[in-house]
Design an enzyme around this catalytic site. Structure first.
Site, PDB file in Angstrom:
ATOM      1  N   HIS A 124       0.834  -1.215   0.000  1.00 40.53           N
ATOM      2  CA  HIS A 124       0.000   0.000   0.000  1.00 40.53           C
ATOM      3  C   HIS A 124       0.867   1.263   0.000  1.00 40.53           C
ATOM      4  CE1 HIS A 124      -3.953  -1.886   0.218  1.00 40.53           C
ATOM      5  NE2 HIS A 124      -3.372  -2.808   0.973  1.00 40.53           N
ATOM      6  N   SER A 128      -2.289 -11.419  -8.009  1.00 43.00           N
ATOM      7  CA  SER A 128      -2.458 -10.606  -9.219  1.00 43.00           C
ATOM      8  C   SER A 128      -2.862 -11.365 -10.460  1.00 43.00           C
ATOM      9  CB  SER A 128      -1.188  -9.815  -9.522  1.00 43.00           C
ATOM     10  OG  SER A 128      -1.018  -8.860  -8.552  1.00 43.00           O
ATOM     11  N   SER A 174      -5.531 -10.819 -12.048  1.00 43.02           N
ATOM     12  CA  SER A 174      -6.106  -9.862 -13.008  1.00 43.02           C
ATOM     13  C   SER A 174      -5.010  -9.066 -13.712  1.00 43.02           C
ATOM     14  CB  SER A 174      -7.129  -8.941 -12.335  1.00 43.02           C
ATOM     15  OG  SER A 174      -6.545  -8.230 -11.288  1.00 43.02           O
ATOM     16  N   ASP A 186       1.545  -4.094  -9.442  1.00 44.24           N
ATOM     17  CA  ASP A 186       1.287  -5.449  -9.941  1.00 44.24           C
ATOM     18  C   ASP A 186       1.643  -5.564 -11.420  1.00 44.24           C
ATOM     19  OD1 ASP A 186       0.261  -5.620  -7.441  1.00 44.24           O
ATOM     20  OD2 ASP A 186      -1.827  -5.743  -8.058  1.00 44.24           O
TER      21      ASP A 186
HETATM   22  C1  GLA Z   1      -3.094  -4.349  -4.930  1.00 44.69           C
HETATM   23  C2  GLA Z   1      -2.914  -3.237  -5.946  1.00 44.69           C
HETATM   24  C3  GLA Z   1      -1.481  -2.707  -5.945  1.00 44.69           C
HETATM   25  C4  GLA Z   1      -1.029  -2.361  -4.529  1.00 44.69           C
HETATM   26  C5  GLA Z   1      -1.347  -3.495  -3.568  1.00 44.69           C
HETATM   27  C6  GLA Z   1      -1.069  -3.114  -2.135  1.00 44.69           C
HETATM   28  O1  GLA Z   1      -2.346  -5.473  -5.292  1.00 44.69           O
HETATM   29  O2  GLA Z   1      -3.264  -3.686  -7.244  1.00 44.69           O
HETATM   30  O3  GLA Z   1      -1.386  -1.591  -6.805  1.00 44.69           O
HETATM   31  O4  GLA Z   1      -1.590  -1.153  -4.101  1.00 44.69           O
HETATM   32  O5  GLA Z   1      -2.698  -3.910  -3.654  1.00 44.69           O
HETATM   33  O6  GLA Z   1       0.279  -2.912  -1.946  1.00 44.69           O
END
Ligand code: GLA
Length: 389
Positions: free
Chosen positions: A35, A129, A131, A175
């Site tokens: 975050h 991730s 997506s 991501d």
């Molecule tokens: C998700 C979001 C990223 C990042 C993380 C938290 O994976 O897609 O952009 O903000 O949460 O670190």
């Protein structure tokens, strides 16, 4: 080989004539820096060897025919490259469609349709991730198919743009960047304010990276994610008035402590504290790794989890149980939640000879406390997207 099965499925559904391409894009795990990417801070993710396989063929007309081996019950979902817009019935195809739309927005309109079959071996909803993997994969396929002049970094930005504007999640760049720019056995130390990055080798001679998947689906996660993001924006607006900074990532811990009073709301203050401290922790963690101090790296991972639990409040009982049980085990160097939180996975660095005990003990304690099983994956760090054939 997984890709051969995906190719076989493609041929079964769509025939074997014409030029058929076989592609792969990885998933990602973030080692530390959570975050922080929408707060102008640093992140330290790596691409995995698990990810999404795609088999695709260009069409002469404007039709899109998409099929996922992960959602076979949905069958073939059809649409068109004209009038691309997010639709509930379009389900997962909103991700590839969003990327096609984003190319159009960036002046690279996709004029012809395609047939596409996907299969992902990233556990669904795990926070690794899937997506973003589909987004980068789609961009990679479009570039190969239509010859668009874009770099892998552009593919990351286009993927993020599609996620933000087409799919309505205000995610940062981490991501898509980790996936598009992945490098075997390396994590990416990325400054999200400037997109400057550096590859750092992950040399874990006596240890493995273990992902523990809570099997708790994110559910309300996306709206909570956007809520955290706006809490940070509020905090930045207030503290920024006092000291004139562009992002929370511009602050050191000392500066934050000195000026935090400017953030009126207590909750927003806690969110900002996490963003500032986590960014500094990430910088320190990469430094520790460079000095071969894996123990310090692990301690910083643990501190990251505590901050995400207590200040950012994105963990929940499932992730906390996985991490707190992991901490009890000898041979665990560090353990924390990874990704957005609210369910999903944890990442742990575990000494080789403790991996079996880890899986057994954390698994049993989780089942006992939560009432259903967690899944464990010993993962390898892989490269970015590739054309296999
Ligand atoms: C998700 C979001 C990223 C990042 C993380 C938290 O994976 O897609 O952009 O903000 O949460 O670190």
């Amino acid at each position: 080989m997984v890709w051969e099965e995906v190719l076989a499925k493609f041929k079964e559904l769509f025939g074997d004539e014409g030029e058929i391409g076989v592609y792969f894009a990885p998933g990602r795990v973030n080692m530390i820096g959570e975050h922080t990417d929408y707060n102008g801070g640093h992140v330290f993710p790596c691409a995995l060897t698990i990810g999404t396989y795609g088999v695709a063929r260009k069409r002469e007309d404007k039709k899109l025919r998409f099929y996922s081996m992960n959602f076979e019950n949905l069958g073939i979902l059809e649409s068109s490259v004209e009038g691309l817009k997010p639709e509930k019935e379009a389900d997962w195809t909103n991700y590839p469609k969003g990327v096609m739309w984003a190319f159009g927005e960036k002046g690279m309109k996709v004029e012809q349709g395609m047939d596409l079959v996907l299969f992902g071996n990233i556990p669904n909803g795990s926070g690794l991730s899937s997506s973003a993997s589909v987004e980068v994969l789609t961009g990679f396929i479009l570039r190969d198919m239509f010859g668009f002049d874009v770099t892998n970094q552009d593919l990351a930005l286009i993927g993020q743009y599609s996620e933000n504007k087409f799919n309505g999640v205000n995610c940062g760049i981490m991501d898509q960047f980790a996936i598009a720019m992945g490098k075997k056995d390396h994590a990416i130390f990325l400054d999200t304010a400037t997109l400057k990055y550096e590859y750092a080798p992950i040399k874990l001679e006596n240890a493995k990276i273990v992902i523990s998947c809570s099997n708790k689906k994110r559910g309300l996660g996306d709206s909570k994610y956007n809520e955290r993001r706006s809490e940070c924006e509020t905090a930045l607006a207030q503290i920024g008035e006092t000291i004139g900074i562009n992002t929370l990532g511009d602050l050191t811990e000392e500066e934050f402590e000195q000026y935090k009073g400017a953030i009126k709301d207590e909750v927003c203050q806690k969110r900002a504290k996490h963003a500032v401290y986590e960014n500094q922790r990430t910088i320190k963690a990469v430094e520790a790794l460079k000095n071969n101090d894996v123990a310090l790296f692990g301690e910083l991972m643990n501190a990251s989890h505590v901050s995400l639990r207590d200040d950012y409040e994105v963990t929940g009982i499932e992730l906390d149980t996985l991490v707190e049980e992991a901490w009890k085990i000898d041979g665990v160097i560090g353990s924390r939640m990874t990704g957005a939180g609210f369910g999903g996975c944890t990442v742990s660095i575990v000494k080789n000879d403790a991996v079996d005990t880890f899986i057994e003990k954390v698994g049993a304690a989780y089942q006992e406390k939560i009432g259903y099983a967690a899944d464990f994956y010993v993962v390898e760090i892989g490269d970015g997207p590739v054309k296999i054939k």
